[in-house]
Design a protein around this motif. Structure first.
Motif, PDB file in Angstrom:
ATOM      1  N   LYS A 172      83.269  91.072  59.205  1.00 25.24           N
ATOM      2  CA  LYS A 172      83.716  91.010  57.808  1.00 25.24           C
ATOM      3  C   LYS A 172      84.496  89.726  57.535  1.00 25.24           C
ATOM      4  N   VAL A 173      85.190  89.220  58.560  1.00 29.40           N
ATOM      5  CA  VAL A 173      85.897  87.945  58.394  1.00 29.40           C
ATOM      6  C   VAL A 173      84.890  86.826  58.150  1.00 29.40           C
ATOM      7  N   ALA A 174      83.815  86.832  58.934  1.00 31.29           N
ATOM      8  CA  ALA A 174      82.775  85.819  58.738  1.00 31.29           C
ATOM      9  C   ALA A 174      82.140  85.960  57.355  1.00 31.29           C
ATOM     10  N   LEU A 175      81.924  87.214  56.907  1.00 29.93           N
ATOM     11  CA  LEU A 175      81.339  87.435  55.585  1.00 29.93           C
ATOM     12  C   LEU A 175      82.252  86.892  54.480  1.00 29.93           C
ATOM     13  N   GLY A 176      83.547  87.203  54.568  1.00 32.10           N
ATOM     14  CA  GLY A 176      84.477  86.702  53.561  1.00 32.10           C
ATOM     15  C   GLY A 176      84.560  85.186  53.547  1.00 32.10           C
ATOM     16  N   GLY A 177      84.520  84.567  54.745  1.00 28.73           N
ATOM     17  CA  GLY A 177      84.545  83.115  54.801  1.00 28.73           C
ATOM     18  C   GLY A 177      83.301  82.487  54.207  1.00 28.73           C
ATOM     19  N   LEU A 178      82.162  83.114  54.447  1.00 28.79           N
ATOM     20  CA  LEU A 178      80.915  82.581  53.891  1.00 28.79           C
ATOM     21  C   LEU A 178      80.852  82.739  52.375  1.00 28.79           C
ATOM     22  N   LEU A 179      81.413  83.850  51.866  1.00 23.38           N
ATOM     23  CA  LEU A 179      81.385  84.065  50.420  1.00 23.38           C
ATOM     24  C   LEU A 179      82.087  82.943  49.656  1.00 23.38           C
ATOM     25  N   LEU A 180      83.135  82.388  50.273  1.00 21.11           N
ATOM     26  CA  LEU A 180      83.856  81.307  49.617  1.00 21.11           C
ATOM     27  C   LEU A 180      83.458  79.935  50.156  1.00 21.11           C
ATOM     28  N   GLY A 181      83.124  79.900  51.451  1.00 19.26           N
ATOM     29  CA  GLY A 181      82.851  78.610  52.077  1.00 19.26           C
ATOM     30  C   GLY A 181      81.523  78.003  51.684  1.00 19.26           C
ATOM     31  N   LEU A 182      80.465  78.818  51.620  1.00 15.39           N
ATOM     32  CA  LEU A 182      79.148  78.259  51.310  1.00 15.39           C
ATOM     33  C   LEU A 182      79.067  77.658  49.899  1.00 15.39           C
ATOM     34  N   PRO A 183      79.566  78.350  48.857  1.00 14.59           N
ATOM     35  CA  PRO A 183      79.540  77.694  47.537  1.00 14.59           C
ATOM     36  C   PRO A 183      80.357  76.403  47.500  1.00 14.59           C
ATOM     37  N   THR A 184      81.492  76.406  48.194  1.00 20.66           N
ATOM     38  CA  THR A 184      82.318  75.195  48.217  1.00 20.66           C
ATOM     39  C   THR A 184      81.597  74.068  48.940  1.00 20.66           C
ATOM     40  N   LEU A 185      80.933  74.409  50.051  1.00 19.87           N
ATOM     41  CA  LEU A 185      80.174  73.389  50.782  1.00 19.87           C
ATOM     42  C   LEU A 185      79.039  72.849  49.926  1.00 19.87           C
ATOM     43  N   GLY A 186      78.402  73.741  49.170  1.00 23.24           N
ATOM     44  CA  GLY A 186      77.325  73.275  48.294  1.00 23.24           C
ATOM     45  C   GLY A 186      77.823  72.304  47.241  1.00 23.24           C
ATOM     46  N   VAL A 187      78.994  72.598  46.661  1.00 24.35           N
ATOM     47  CA  VAL A 187      79.570  71.685  45.669  1.00 24.35           C
ATOM     48  C   VAL A 187      79.952  70.364  46.314  1.00 24.35           C
ATOM     49  N   ALA A 188      80.503  70.438  47.530  1.00 20.58           N
ATOM     50  CA  ALA A 188      80.918  69.213  48.218  1.00 20.58           C
ATOM     51  C   ALA A 188      79.721  68.330  48.539  1.00 20.58           C
ATOM     52  N   LEU A 189      78.593  68.954  48.916  1.00 19.86           N
ATOM     53  CA  LEU A 189      77.411  68.166  49.273  1.00 19.86           C
ATOM     54  C   LEU A 189      76.775  67.501  48.050  1.00 19.86           C
ATOM     55  N   THR A 190      77.076  67.999  46.878  1.00 19.91           N
ATOM     56  CA  THR A 190      76.579  67.306  45.684  1.00 19.91           C
ATOM     57  C   THR A 190      77.335  66.003  45.425  1.00 19.91           C
ATOM     58  N   VAL A 191      78.537  65.901  45.988  1.00 26.19           N
ATOM     59  CA  VAL A 191      79.351  64.687  45.831  1.00 26.19           C
ATOM     60  C   VAL A 191      79.220  63.788  47.051  1.00 26.19           C
ATOM     61  N   LEU A 192      79.276  64.415  48.244  1.00 21.29           N
ATOM     62  CA  LEU A 192      79.219  63.658  49.491  1.00 21.29           C
ATOM     63  C   LEU A 192      77.983  64.098  50.268  1.00 21.29           C
ATOM     64  N   PRO A 193      77.071  63.188  50.621  1.00 21.53           N
ATOM     65  CA  PRO A 193      75.876  63.577  51.383  1.00 21.53           C
ATOM     66  C   PRO A 193      76.243  64.176  52.733  1.00 21.53           C
ATOM     67  N   LEU A 194      75.318  64.961  53.286  1.00 19.18           N
ATOM     68  CA  LEU A 194      75.575  65.624  54.559  1.00 19.18           C
ATOM     69  C   LEU A 194      75.826  64.621  55.675  1.00 19.18           C
ATOM     70  N   ASP A 195      75.054  63.523  55.714  1.00 18.22           N
ATOM     71  CA  ASP A 195      75.274  62.532  56.765  1.00 18.22           C
ATOM     72  C   ASP A 195      76.640  61.864  56.613  1.00 18.22           C
ATOM     73  N   GLY A 196      77.111  61.718  55.374  1.00 13.93           N
ATOM     74  CA  GLY A 196      78.447  61.168  55.167  1.00 13.93           C
ATOM     75  C   GLY A 196      79.536  62.110  55.643  1.00 13.93           C
ATOM     76  N   LEU A 197      79.316  63.429  55.430  1.00  9.86           N
ATOM     77  CA  LEU A 197      80.279  64.415  55.904  1.00  9.86           C
ATOM     78  C   LEU A 197      80.339  64.423  57.432  1.00  9.86           C
ATOM     79  N   ILE A 198      79.174  64.378  58.081  1.00 12.96           N
ATOM     80  CA  ILE A 198      79.135  64.350  59.544  1.00 12.96           C
ATOM     81  C   ILE A 198      79.793  63.082  60.070  1.00 12.96           C
ATOM     82  N   GLN A 199      79.540  61.963  59.413  1.00 15.81           N
ATOM     83  CA  GLN A 199      80.139  60.709  59.842  1.00 15.81           C
ATOM     84  C   GLN A 199      81.659  60.740  59.706  1.00 15.81           C
ATOM     85  N   ALA A 200      82.157  61.369  58.646  1.00 14.08           N
ATOM     86  CA  ALA A 200      83.607  61.473  58.464  1.00 14.08           C
ATOM     87  C   ALA A 200      84.241  62.300  59.584  1.00 14.08           C
ATOM     88  N   ILE A 201      83.576  63.402  59.973  1.00 13.87           N
ATOM     89  CA  ILE A 201      84.093  64.230  61.074  1.00 13.87           C
ATOM     90  C   ILE A 201      84.074  63.436  62.376  1.00 13.87           C
TER      91      ILE A 201
END
Length: 320
Positions: A89-118
């Motif tokens: 249930k912890v994973a479910l709650g994290g995904l409910l909020l994390g996946l939409p946020t990640l989707g919004v972030a990827l519209t601003v920052l490309p996935l390769d840019g996010l990986i490069q930043a990490i």
């Protein structure tokens, strides 16, 4: 403040008040708030999630971790022991909020840019040392602790936290595993600046408020008082290079060791809740010597039971 045992309203107020007082007097928390940093907020969200884990409210705990992960990836570290401990249930709650946020972030920052930043952040941690580590006035044992806090303490913390989650995933043990990771992360990052020390503040509060729990051992008062004094004094102590980061690293080690003590106690006192590793060990065929010992112990119990029955019969005859 997470607890595996239910509290009365008076106990909750006492524990909460002690935790808030320690957080308010903790110098890195004050500095973090003054400079507009979010590390204290991340610590609060992580502690709140662990409170909900202890109360078996997994979805809400996941939502808090997901909210923290939208600000900084630090709370994602706690997902490892919780998932290994089958808190889906912890994973479910994290995904409910994390996946939409990640989707919004990827519209601003490309996935390769996010990986490069990490990757850039990881490279910075590996290659750029704190300024005080290059000074000759710093003793060798301090430099040794500074080196160990990055990789040695990291692998040790991950190994212990994973083993605890796989062995006995009861709420108290899982909270201890997560606190161990927070203590390591704060000790590791505080070598660069005391603003990162609030990351291990939940671990400090968890141990300092331990004596206020019901059925806690009497010796926990000595441990809690010593850790509270260290938490208030060490961040104000500029040991070398006109900097308190060395003191914060040492305090992180103390927090890590104290969490290890309480987690071990929680493991011994936890109710039977075997994880996959413990169930596997229970299914293994016992050696002959161990089997004989169990049979011998069973025989002793049977003889004691027979003696009790005999004495009960004698008592009834006397009464008649």
């Amino acid at each position: 403040v997470p607890s595996s045992a239910p509290r009365s309203w008076e106990d909750r107020r006492l524990v909460l008040g002690a935790g808030v007082l320690l957080a308010a007097l903790f110098l890195p928390t004050v500095e973090s708030a003054r400079l507009g940093q979010i590390n204290a907020l991340l610590a609060a969200l992580s502690a709140g999630a662990l409170v909900l884990v202890a109360r078996r409210r997994g979805v809400l705990a996941g939502l808090l971790l997901g909210l923290g992960a939208t600000l900084k990836l630090v709370p994602v570290l706690l997902a490892g022991p919780l998932i290994l401990g089958r808190r889906w249930k912890v994973a479910l709650g994290g995904l409910l909020l994390g996946l939409p946020t990640l989707g919004v972030a990827l519209t601003v920052l490309p996935l390769d840019g996010l990986i490069q930043a990490i990757q850039d952040t990881a490279a910075f941690q590996d290659t750029v040392a704190p300024a005080w580590m290059s000074q000759d006035i710093v003793p060798g044992w301090v430099l040794t602790l500074a080196d160990l806090r990055h990789r040695g303490l990291m692998f040790t913390s991950l190994a212990i936290a994973s083993a605890l989650a796989l062995w006995r995933p009861s709420p108290g043990v899982l909270v201890g595993a997560c606190m161990l990771l927070l203590a390591w992360l704060g000790a590791d990052a505080s070598a660069f600046h005391i603003l990162y020390a609030p990351l291990y503040l939940p671990a400090l509060v968890w141990v300092v408020t331990w004596p206020l729990e019901r059925h806690s051992p009497g010796w926990t008062w000595a441990l809690a008082l010593a850790l509270a004094v260290a938490a208030l004094a060490l961040p104000r102590w500029e040991l070398w290079f006109m900097d308190a980061t060395v003191s914060c690293v040492l305090l992180g080690y103390l927090a890590w060791l104290s969490v290890l003590v309480r987690t071990g106690w929680e493991l011994l006192q936890s109710p039977p809740d075997p994880g996959p590793v413990e169930r596997l060990v229970q299914r293994l065929p016992l050696p002959h010597a161990v089997r004989r010992r169990r049979v011998g112990i069973l025989g002793v119990h049977l003889r004691v039971a027979q003696l009790d029955v005999f004495l009960l019969g004698q008592r009834q005859r006397v009464l008649q």
